[in-house]
Enzyme design. Structure first.
Site, PDB file in Angstrom:
ATOM      1  N   ASN A 192      -6.976  -5.645  -7.270  1.00 33.40           N
ATOM      2  CA  ASN A 192      -7.884  -4.617  -7.784  1.00 33.40           C
ATOM      3  C   ASN A 192      -7.001  -3.464  -8.263  1.00 33.40           C
ATOM      4  O   ASN A 192      -6.490  -2.697  -7.452  1.00 33.40           O
ATOM      5  CB  ASN A 192      -8.831  -4.170  -6.661  1.00 33.40           C
ATOM      6  CG  ASN A 192      -9.679  -2.979  -7.056  1.00 33.40           C
ATOM      7  OD1 ASN A 192      -9.711  -2.592  -8.226  1.00 33.40           O
ATOM      8  ND2 ASN A 192     -10.367  -2.398  -6.087  1.00 33.40           N
ATOM      9  N   TRP A 193      -6.832  -3.380  -9.572  1.00 31.80           N
ATOM     10  CA  TRP A 193      -5.896  -2.394 -10.115  1.00 31.80           C
ATOM     11  C   TRP A 193      -6.490  -0.983 -10.175  1.00 31.80           C
ATOM     12  O   TRP A 193      -5.786  -0.028 -10.518  1.00 31.80           O
ATOM     13  CB  TRP A 193      -5.401  -2.845 -11.503  1.00 31.80           C
ATOM     14  CG  TRP A 193      -4.542  -4.090 -11.443  1.00 31.80           C
ATOM     15  CD1 TRP A 193      -4.018  -4.663 -10.311  1.00 31.80           C
ATOM     16  CD2 TRP A 193      -4.100  -4.903 -12.542  1.00 31.80           C
ATOM     17  NE1 TRP A 193      -3.280  -5.787 -10.658  1.00 31.80           N
ATOM     18  CE2 TRP A 193      -3.308  -5.950 -12.014  1.00 31.80           C
ATOM     19  CE3 TRP A 193      -4.294  -4.847 -13.933  1.00 31.80           C
ATOM     20  CZ2 TRP A 193      -2.722  -6.934 -12.823  1.00 31.80           C
ATOM     21  CZ3 TRP A 193      -3.714  -5.826 -14.743  1.00 31.80           C
ATOM     22  CH2 TRP A 193      -2.933  -6.848 -14.186  1.00 31.80           C
ATOM     23  N   LYS A 194      -7.776  -0.876  -9.882  1.00 28.05           N
ATOM     24  CA  LYS A 194      -8.458   0.436  -9.861  1.00 28.05           C
ATOM     25  C   LYS A 194      -8.172   1.221 -11.147  1.00 28.05           C
ATOM     26  O   LYS A 194      -7.907   0.616 -12.187  1.00 28.05           O
ATOM     27  CB  LYS A 194      -8.055   1.214  -8.594  1.00 28.05           C
ATOM     28  CG  LYS A 194      -8.294   0.385  -7.332  1.00 28.05           C
ATOM     29  CD  LYS A 194      -8.212   1.188  -6.057  1.00 28.05           C
ATOM     30  CE  LYS A 194      -8.460   0.257  -4.873  1.00 28.05           C
ATOM     31  NZ  LYS A 194      -8.428   0.944  -3.594  1.00 28.05           N
ATOM     32  N   HIS A 207     -17.663  -2.334  -4.231  1.00 26.58           N
ATOM     33  CA  HIS A 207     -16.429  -1.769  -3.661  1.00 26.58           C
ATOM     34  C   HIS A 207     -16.769  -0.448  -2.970  1.00 26.58           C
ATOM     35  O   HIS A 207     -17.620   0.312  -3.458  1.00 26.58           O
ATOM     36  CB  HIS A 207     -15.385  -1.549  -4.758  1.00 26.58           C
ATOM     37  CG  HIS A 207     -14.043  -1.198  -4.181  1.00 26.58           C
ATOM     38  ND1 HIS A 207     -13.735   0.083  -3.786  1.00 26.58           N
ATOM     39  CD2 HIS A 207     -12.967  -1.959  -3.876  1.00 26.58           C
ATOM     40  CE1 HIS A 207     -12.513   0.090  -3.271  1.00 26.58           C
ATOM     41  NE2 HIS A 207     -12.028  -1.135  -3.320  1.00 26.58           N
ATOM     42  N   GLU A 245     -15.384   2.316  -2.907  1.00 28.19           N
ATOM     43  CA  GLU A 245     -15.260   3.513  -3.754  1.00 28.19           C
ATOM     44  C   GLU A 245     -16.503   3.677  -4.629  1.00 28.19           C
ATOM     45  O   GLU A 245     -16.959   4.798  -4.875  1.00 28.19           O
ATOM     46  CB  GLU A 245     -13.970   3.430  -4.582  1.00 28.19           C
ATOM     47  CG  GLU A 245     -12.745   3.682  -3.694  1.00 28.19           C
ATOM     48  CD  GLU A 245     -11.468   2.979  -4.120  1.00 28.19           C
ATOM     49  OE1 GLU A 245     -11.357   2.540  -5.276  1.00 28.19           O
ATOM     50  OE2 GLU A 245     -10.564   2.859  -3.260  1.00 28.19           O
ATOM     51  N   GLU A 304     -13.664  -5.219   3.588  1.00 30.36           N
ATOM     52  CA  GLU A 304     -12.716  -4.125   3.387  1.00 30.36           C
ATOM     53  C   GLU A 304     -13.126  -2.930   4.235  1.00 30.36           C
ATOM     54  O   GLU A 304     -13.968  -2.119   3.816  1.00 30.36           O
ATOM     55  CB  GLU A 304     -12.695  -3.709   1.914  1.00 30.36           C
ATOM     56  CG  GLU A 304     -12.223  -4.795   0.981  1.00 30.36           C
ATOM     57  CD  GLU A 304     -11.613  -4.202  -0.281  1.00 30.36           C
ATOM     58  OE1 GLU A 304     -10.458  -4.539  -0.575  1.00 30.36           O
ATOM     59  OE2 GLU A 304     -12.269  -3.383  -0.944  1.00 30.36           O
ATOM     60  N   GLY A 320      -6.178   1.981   1.172  1.00 28.98           N
ATOM     61  CA  GLY A 320      -5.267   2.976   0.625  1.00 28.98           C
ATOM     62  C   GLY A 320      -4.680   3.915   1.672  1.00 28.98           C
ATOM     63  O   GLY A 320      -4.067   4.924   1.326  1.00 28.98           O
ATOM     64  N   SER A 353      -5.032  -2.130   2.680  1.00 24.13           N
ATOM     65  CA  SER A 353      -3.595  -1.968   2.978  1.00 24.13           C
ATOM     66  C   SER A 353      -2.884  -3.299   3.254  1.00 24.13           C
ATOM     67  O   SER A 353      -1.992  -3.358   4.091  1.00 24.13           O
ATOM     68  CB  SER A 353      -3.378  -0.979   4.122  1.00 24.13           C
ATOM     69  OG  SER A 353      -3.864   0.308   3.736  1.00 24.13           O
ATOM     70  N   GLY A 378      -5.203  -3.697  -3.302  1.00 21.21           N
ATOM     71  CA  GLY A 378      -5.222  -2.524  -4.170  1.00 21.21           C
ATOM     72  C   GLY A 378      -3.808  -2.093  -4.526  1.00 21.21           C
ATOM     73  O   GLY A 378      -3.176  -2.625  -5.431  1.00 21.21           O
ATOM     74  N   GLY A 379      -3.297  -1.122  -3.778  1.00 25.79           N
ATOM     75  CA  GLY A 379      -1.984  -0.534  -4.074  1.00 25.79           C
ATOM     76  C   GLY A 379      -0.881  -1.561  -4.298  1.00 25.79           C
ATOM     77  O   GLY A 379      -0.098  -1.459  -5.246  1.00 25.79           O
TER      78      GLY A 379
HETATM   79  P1  PGA Z   1      -5.532  -1.073  -0.797  1.00 26.22           P
HETATM   80  O1  PGA Z   1      -6.956  -1.228  -1.540  1.00 26.22           O
HETATM   81  O2  PGA Z   1      -4.920  -2.452  -0.773  1.00 26.22           O
HETATM   82  O3  PGA Z   1      -4.776  -0.107  -1.618  1.00 26.22           O
HETATM   83  O4  PGA Z   1      -5.834  -0.585   0.583  1.00 26.22           O
HETATM   84  C1  PGA Z   1      -7.768  -2.344  -1.344  1.00 26.22           C
HETATM   85  C2  PGA Z   1      -9.028  -2.204  -2.163  1.00 26.22           C
HETATM   86  O5  PGA Z   1      -9.562  -1.099  -2.298  1.00 26.22           O
HETATM   87  O6  PGA Z   1      -9.553  -3.202  -2.692  1.00 26.22           O
END
Ligand code: PGA
Length: 253
Positions: free
Chosen positions: A9-11, A95, A97, A167, A173, A212, A233-234
């Site tokens: 997930n490149w956000k 998600h 967010e 998640e 994050g 994470s 994500g990251g």
């Molecule tokens: P993260 O994000 O790996 O940076 O914790 C995961 C996500 O939001 O899908």
């Protein structure tokens, strides 16, 4: 058995050039992992570029969100049929967010899930509790509520053509990963919830862990019985790191 999946997930990240480099590197590296479904989810505007960059390879393409509607007067939205036309096969829905920052409640998430499937996309449904909810002992109740909202709206058979991602919000994050045992416990309750309605759907449902995940903790997480891969994500923004996570999902390192 279930084919592992590693989804990036490149956000809201990347220039055209950095996304080009990242997608080419992932496409090249993923050739080694024929037994893992590797999915990348760039922002909408980069989807056409990424589709071209990964063309002919095995990497799957997804979006990070989708409209509830297929077309019409919905300024700013992008619909499932449009994403399919640009090469997407998957889309993330719900998600945390989106839920926390953009008001996607359970009903909205269910509507997006249904719109995704109606348009020909496989939804990757995110569920997960906040720190407050975990500390109050409500983890399972929250996750089951989020899942049931979709099952009630779409029917349990819809999960045959979907992926679930657990998640925990407090792990996204933050560098704080759920322990393999904590994650497994929730994954198991997701699978049991589905099994209580339909055992065969539960058996084949892929449940990814996100929050994470890094190369150094992926292997232990993916070794859990009910963890079928990760939503990253990251660590998905660096091709080397992401490919190491794919390698862990393939059982290679
Ligand atoms: P993260 O994000 O790996 O940076 O914790 C995961 C996500 O939001 O899908």
């Amino acid at each position: 058995m279930r084919t592992p999946m590693v989804a990036g997930n490149w956000k809201l990240n990347g220039t055209r050039e950095s996304v080009r480099e990242l997608s080419l590197a992932v496409a090249e590296g993923a050739k080694e992992f024929a037994d893992v479904d590797v999915l990348v989810c760039p922002v909408y505007v980069h989807i056409g570029d990424v589709a071209a960059n990964i063309e002919g390879g095995a990497v799957l393409l997804g979006a990070q969100d989708v409209a509830m509607q297929d077309e019409g007067a919905f300024t700013g939205e992008v619909s499932a049929p449009m994403l399919v036309e640009y090469g997407c096969t998957h889309v993330i829905v719900g998600h945390s967010e989106r839920r926390a920052l953009f008001g996607d409640d359970d009903a909205t998430v269910a509507a997006k899930f249904i719109a995704a499937q109606r348009g020909g996309l496989v939804p990757v449904l995110c569920v997960g509790e906040t720190l407050e909810e975990r500390e109050a002992g409500d983890t399972e109740a929250v996750v089951v509520r989020q899942l049931k909202a979709v099952i009630d709206a779409a029917g349990v058979q819809a999960l045959n053509n979907a992926v679930v991602a657990y998640e925990p919000v407090w792990a996204i994050g933050t560098g704080k990963t759920a322990s393999p045992e904590q994650a497994q416990a929730v994954h198991q309750s997701v699978r049991q919830t589905v099994a209580g309605i339909d055992a065969s759907v539960a058996q084949s449902l892929r449940v990814l862990y996100g929050g994470s995940v890094k190369a150094e903790n992926a292997r232990e997480l993916f070794a859990q019985a009910d963890i079928d891969g990760g939503l990253i994500g990251g660590a998905a923004l660096k091709s080397d790191e992401f490919l190491k996570i794919c390698s862990a999902a393939a059982g290679l390192e």
